[in-house]
Design a protein around this motif. Structure first.
Motif, mmCIF file in Angstrom:
data_model
loop_
_atom_site.group_PDB
_atom_site.id
_atom_site.type_symbol
_atom_site.label_atom_id
_atom_site.label_comp_id
_atom_site.label_asym_id
_atom_site.label_seq_id
_atom_site.Cartn_x
_atom_site.Cartn_y
_atom_site.Cartn_z
ATOM 1 N N ARG A 291 0.813 -1.208 0.000
ATOM 2 C CA ARG A 291 0.000 0.000 0.000
ATOM 3 C C ARG A 291 0.854 1.269 0.000
ATOM 4 O O ARG A 291 0.324 2.380 0.064
ATOM 5 C CB ARG A 291 -0.928 0.003 1.215
ATOM 6 N N LYS B 182 -3.737 6.254 15.470
ATOM 7 C CA LYS B 182 -4.560 5.093 15.138
ATOM 8 C C LYS B 182 -3.866 3.814 15.590
ATOM 9 O O LYS B 182 -2.638 3.706 15.531
ATOM 10 C CB LYS B 182 -4.802 5.059 13.630
ATOM 11 N N ALA C 21 -5.327 -2.547 5.771
ATOM 12 C CA ALA C 21 -6.416 -1.692 5.278
ATOM 13 C C ALA C 21 -6.901 -0.753 6.374
ATOM 14 O O ALA C 21 -7.117 0.446 6.137
ATOM 15 C CB ALA C 21 -7.562 -2.563 4.765
ATOM 16 N N VAL C 22 -7.084 -1.283 7.566
ATOM 17 C CA VAL C 22 -7.570 -0.464 8.674
ATOM 18 C C VAL C 22 -6.575 0.639 9.011
ATOM 19 O O VAL C 22 -6.958 1.789 9.283
ATOM 20 C CB VAL C 22 -7.828 -1.354 9.910
ATOM 21 N N THR D 65 -4.475 2.151 7.115
ATOM 22 C CA THR D 65 -4.240 3.124 6.035
ATOM 23 C C THR D 65 -5.523 3.742 5.487
ATOM 24 O O THR D 65 -5.453 4.567 4.585
ATOM 25 C CB THR D 65 -3.479 2.456 4.869
ATOM 26 N N GLN D 66 -6.673 3.358 6.028
ATOM 27 C CA GLN D 66 -7.946 3.895 5.560
ATOM 28 C C GLN D 66 -8.737 4.455 6.738
ATOM 29 O O GLN D 66 -8.489 4.127 7.890
ATOM 30 C CB GLN D 66 -8.774 2.799 4.873
ATOM 31 N N ASP D 67 -9.717 5.272 6.420
ATOM 32 C CA ASP D 67 -10.621 5.790 7.432
ATOM 33 C C ASP D 67 -11.869 4.911 7.507
ATOM 34 O O ASP D 67 -12.130 4.088 6.626
ATOM 35 C CB ASP D 67 -11.034 7.233 7.089
ATOM 36 N N GLY D 68 -12.628 5.108 8.568
ATOM 37 C CA GLY D 68 -13.919 4.452 8.673
ATOM 38 C C GLY D 68 -13.954 3.197 9.505
ATOM 39 O O GLY D 68 -14.989 2.511 9.551
ATOM 40 N N HIS D 69 -12.852 2.860 10.181
ATOM 41 C CA HIS D 69 -12.822 1.621 10.961
ATOM 42 C C HIS D 69 -12.693 1.863 12.460
ATOM 43 O O HIS D 69 -12.599 0.908 13.233
ATOM 44 C CB HIS D 69 -11.668 0.738 10.495
ATOM 45 N N VAL E 47 -13.917 -5.491 4.893
ATOM 46 C CA VAL E 47 -12.793 -4.558 5.025
ATOM 47 C C VAL E 47 -11.951 -4.494 3.754
ATOM 48 O O VAL E 47 -11.589 -3.399 3.302
ATOM 49 C CB VAL E 47 -11.905 -4.950 6.226
#
Length: 294
Positions: A23, A95, A167-168, A170-174, A269
């Motif tokens: 990523r 995070k 994924a968690v 490096t991404q938002d929403g988790h 996810v």
């Protein structure tokens, strides 16, 4: 953005590092012996032990997100979760993911009570456990001799656990979520041995032991299979041999709802179905051959 991965050379940690690199993330790996750690090119190795928070402060410098594991050597739950979280918050970490172990320790409540954007990862049985649990027996005898051959679980590939963590991170929403990670199917122990047989082209079989046979055979260390579950109980509970055998019989004979329930959290996810046990077995078939790795 630097992401710190604890347990970076472990079964799941290696996969977290792999997926983060894919990523494009900058990865720092925490390991007890950075001089001997085998890590991909470009990963920064730092020394440290999660059981000793006093030696971790420098590891968090410049880190924006962290992948934590809730256990130390021998699967024993960490007793210093609050200290670890305090270090992360002081360093400005925003995070965190927490990979759960055999039982909850002090880390999960410390993280969920903190100001970090946290996500709990709660996998069911790792597919990789079968390399240790069954590898030697299948290589040498072509048999797995255990109780309750029809016990069920939806084992998850460690590759998928790493993909979810990356994924968690490096991404938002988790934030504030707890993901129960499983494979795509519920399988019996007997069926999993048959799948390994198909992958290797060998005549491999599950031979079911009665509880009394287990009590007789597994109470003798030299005759006991190298079960990850047995080693974990031995480290966590400090019980004697008889208690451990009875504990394992209860676990195998009366599995919990968590251990057998199928979820779609991996696909939710990462946007694809989790890998099947057949795919994992095909990738690892060499470990179950008579001349395979030991």
């Amino acid at each position: 953005m630097t992401i710190l991965v604890t347990g970076a050379t472990g079964t799941v940690g290696r996969q977290v590092v792999r997926h983060l690199l894919e990523r494009g993330a900058k990865v720092r790996a925490l390991t007890r012996d950075p001089g001997r750690a085998v890590l991909p090119y470009g990963v920064e190795a730092v020394g440290g032990d999660l059981t000793d928070a006093a030696g971790l402060e420098g590891a968090f410098d410049g880190v924006t997100a962290v992948h934590l594991i809730n256990f130390g050597v021998g699967y024993r739950p960490l007793a210093n979760g609050r200290d670890i979280v305090a270090l992360a918050e002081r360093a400005g970490v925003a995070k965190a993911t927490v990979l759960g172990g055999w039982q909850e320790g002090t880390l999960e409540p410390a993280v969920t009570a903190s100001g970090l954007e946290w996500t709990l990862l709660r996998p069911t049985q790792f597919m990789a456990n079968f390399l240790n649990d069954w590898g030697e027996s299948l290589r040498t005898t072509g048999r797995v001799r255990e109780p309750y051959g029809d016990r069920q679980s939806p084992p998850v590939d460690e590759y998928d656990i790493g993909a979810v963590a990356a994924a968690v991170l490096t991404q938002d929403g988790h934030g504030g979520r707890s993901y129960h990670l499983t494979g795509p199917e519920v399988l019996t122990a007997r069926r999993m041995v048959a799948i390994i047989a198909e992958a290797t082209g060998r005549d491999l079989r599950f031979e079911e032991l009665t509880p009394d046979e287990v009590r007789r055979e597994w109470s003798v260390p030299d005759r006991r299979p190298q079960l990850a579950l047995f080693r974990a109980f031995a480290e966590i509970e400090g019980a004697d041999e008889t208690d451990l055998v009875e504990s394992l019989l209860r676990v195998y004979g009366t599995p919990s709802e968590f251990a057998t329930r199928l979820t779609g959290d991996v696909e939710q996810v990462v946007g694809r179905p989790p890998r099947t046990f057949a795919q994992w077995a095909a990738d690892n078939a060499r470990h179950f051959l008579p001349t395979g790795p030991r």
